[in-house]
Design an enzyme around this catalytic site. Structure first.
Site, PDB file in Angstrom:
ATOM      1  CG  HIS A  26       2.726   4.675  -2.028  1.00  0.00           C
ATOM      2  ND1 HIS A  26       2.116   5.316  -2.012  1.00  0.00           N
ATOM      3  CD2 HIS A  26       2.030   3.453  -2.866  1.00  0.00           C
ATOM      4  CE1 HIS A  26       0.895   5.083  -2.159  1.00  0.00           C
ATOM      5  NE2 HIS A  26       0.504   3.849  -2.570  1.00  0.00           N
ATOM      6  CG  ASP A  32       5.989   3.020   3.251  1.00  0.00           C
ATOM      7  OD1 ASP A  32       5.159   1.844   3.808  1.00  0.00           O
ATOM      8  OD2 ASP A  32       5.506   3.254   2.353  1.00  0.00           O
ATOM      9  CD  GLN A  35       2.660  -3.333  -0.325  1.00  0.00           C
ATOM     10  OE1 GLN A  35       2.410  -4.011  -0.165  1.00  0.00           O
ATOM     11  NE2 GLN A  35       1.330  -2.823  -0.671  1.00  0.00           N
ATOM     12  CE  LYS A  50      -1.455  -0.687   1.410  1.00  0.00           C
ATOM     13  NZ  LYS A  50      -1.844  -1.072   0.259  1.00  0.00           N
ATOM     14  CB  CYS A  95       0.712   4.986  -5.672  1.00  0.00           C
ATOM     15  SG  CYS A  95      -0.998   5.166  -5.385  1.00  0.00           S
TER      16      CYS A  95
HETATM   17  N1  PMP Z   1       2.746   2.850   1.288  1.00  0.00           N
HETATM   18  C1  PMP Z   1       3.267   1.610   0.484  1.00  0.00           C
HETATM   19  C2  PMP Z   1       4.799   0.696   0.057  1.00  0.00           C
HETATM   20  C3  PMP Z   1       2.202   1.288  -0.080  1.00  0.00           C
HETATM   21  O1  PMP Z   1       1.999  -0.086  -0.603  1.00  0.00           O
HETATM   22  C4  PMP Z   1       0.523   1.642   0.106  1.00  0.00           C
HETATM   23  C5  PMP Z   1      -0.775   1.743  -0.516  1.00  0.00           C
HETATM   24  N2  PMP Z   1      -0.637   0.920  -1.305  1.00  0.00           N
HETATM   25  C6  PMP Z   1       1.197   3.273   0.988  1.00  0.00           C
HETATM   26  C7  PMP Z   1       2.802   3.538   1.920  1.00  0.00           C
HETATM   27  C8  PMP Z   1      -0.052   4.298   1.696  1.00  0.00           C
HETATM   28  O2  PMP Z   1      -0.788   3.090   2.295  1.00  0.00           O
HETATM   29  P1  PMP Z   1      -2.602   3.490   2.682  1.00  0.00           P
HETATM   30  O3  PMP Z   1      -2.656   3.448   1.294  1.00  0.00           O
HETATM   31  O4  PMP Z   1      -3.330   2.567   3.546  1.00  0.00           O
HETATM   32  O5  PMP Z   1      -2.385   5.170   3.497  1.00  0.00           O
END
Ligand code: PMP
Length: 407
Positions: free
Chosen positions: A124, A201, A204, A227, A365
């Site tokens: 991401h 990270d 997910q 999440k 993203c």
């Molecule tokens: N890493 C991953 C794999 C994600 O899916 C996301 C959120 N889509 C993020 C980081 C960022 O998380 P947040 O928007 O809650 O800061």
């Protein structure tokens, strides 16, 4: 009749009782953000209505009580990932802020010109851009572990991509596009051989996988409350205490200092060194309630149910000619990114929306990953604990309808 897990728990979620365009709301965007159970909403409301105060800044009783609740949430987060001490848990606004904190602070501690930071092709942007920023600042270089066509890490590349120049390896536990579960332990083993730090990270993975940072053998783990069926605006970083102690602050401000004068400043110990300013108090309290909620159901049960829905939906979608699914990992989370020949992903999203079905469309993203997959955009359905077989049926039916209408 025994109810499925989705049927049992869907009634807990008021948002899922709503109609959208006059149709029952079929929410298939949990990988973007999960809906909130009433219990979490009630916890936040009670906190704001009867318990609200700032934390760590007052002697009055409500402040002391709020501080105790805030610190109880810290202990809950420690246990959630099996950290060894509460001092290893730093509250942040979410995974993005957590990764920025780590990249900025650990990057300044560990990187110099010629060093390398290694991510993967399936990250991401939250786990790419902060590293670019700190590489620019320090003269280090960013590299990526390649993936296979099935969407798994090319493990044979670990030995060549992670070298003795590598100082930090930062990777996602589960991909938000492909659903791939990455073998963190294997990557960490290679990182240890060259003395690199390991950052995970967990945005997910944390909603479905029991997290044990000791078993993963990582140095940092980040996740987002929203999440985890909790409120937005909170999350946490877990980091190894001995490393946190060496790291410079991320942001400056109130409550992260020891001494301040116009000549010099000294900083508080971790975790407070990394928590400048009034923290997201109510979201942290809500996150505590959300973690209790999912742990009471049990992540293995949640993962098994979501996996059932994933298999059901995948088998159905594979029957649709011209539909292509990305990500076919042996261990895959309940995320289905797909395209249909001759149909723009945005149009799929719009047809589904008319049926009250929420899916994500676009680049998720993850521009480098989409480039690797050779597409500009995909539609993405993702499942949560509250989804049902009926949701899958409605979704598949609407995708078929979209194909007829648009292809
Ligand atoms: N890493 C991953 C794999 C994600 O899916 C996301 C959120 N889509 C993020 C980081 C960022 O998380 P947040 O928007 O809650 O800061």
């Amino acid at each position: 009749m025994t109810l499925s897990l989705g049927e049992r728990f869907k009634p807990d979620f008021p948002m899922l009782q709503q109609l959208v365009h006059g149709k029952p709301y079929t929410y298939l965007d949990t990988a973007a953000t999960a809906q909130k159970p009433q219990l979490v909403i009630d916890r936040m409301e009670r906190f704001y209505a009867t318990e609200y105060a700032t934390v760590r800044r007052g002697v009055y009783a409500p402040c002391q009580t709020a501080t105790q609740m805030y610190e109880a949430a810290r202990e809950r987060c420690r246990a959630f990932v099996n950290g060894s001490s509460v001092t290893e848990v730093i509250f942040v606004r979410g995974s993005t802020e957590g990764l920025n904190l780590i990249a900025s602070s650990l990057g300044r501690l560990a990187l110099k010109p010629g060093d390398e930071v290694v991510v993967t092709e399936m990250e991401h942007h939250a786990n790419i851009v902060p590293w670019h920023m700190v590489c620019e600042l320090t003269g280090a270089t960013l590299k990526a572990i390649p993936i296979t066509d099935d969407g798994e890490l090319q493990l044979e590349a670990l030995a060549t991509v992670i070298t003795d120049r590598t100082r930090i390896v930062s990777l996602t536990h589960v991909s938000n596009v492909l659903g791939t579960h990455n073998p963190i332990e294997l990557v960490a083993k290679r990182a240890r051989e060259v003395g690199a730090y390991v950052v995970v990270d967990g945005a997910q993975s944390s909603p479905h996988v029991d997290i044990d940072v000791q078993a993963l053998d990582c140095d940092f783990f980040v996740c987002s409350s929203h999440k985890l069926y909790g409120p937005s605006g909170a999350g946490f970083v877990w980091g190894r205490e001995e490393i946190l102690r060496q790291m410079p602050p991320y942001q400056g401000g109130g409550e992260m200092i020891d001494h301040v004068s116009f000549d010099r400043v000294t900083y508080d110990e971790p975790p407070y060194r990394f928590e400048a300013g009034t923290p997201p108090i109510a979201p942290v309290i809500g996150m505590h309630a959300a973690i209790d909620y999912i742990d009471a159901i049990g992540k293995p049960a949640i993962a098994a149910w979501e996996d059932h829905l994933l298999r059901l939906a995948t088998a159905e979608l594979e029957q649709i000619p011209g539909l292509r699914i990305f990500g076919n990992a042996a261990h895959k989370s309940a995320v289905i990114a797909f395209v249909m020949d001759g149909v723009a992903s945005m149009d799929i999203g719009m047809v589904l929306d008319r049926e009250g079905i929420a899916v994500r469309v676009g680049q998720h993203c993850a521009q480098p990953l989409l480039r690797r997959l050779g597409v500009h955009a995909t539609a993405r359905a993702s499942f949560g604990l509250y989804n049902t077989e009926e949701d899958v049926a409605r979704f598949v039916e609407a995708v078929r309808e979209a194909k007829e209408l648009l292809a």
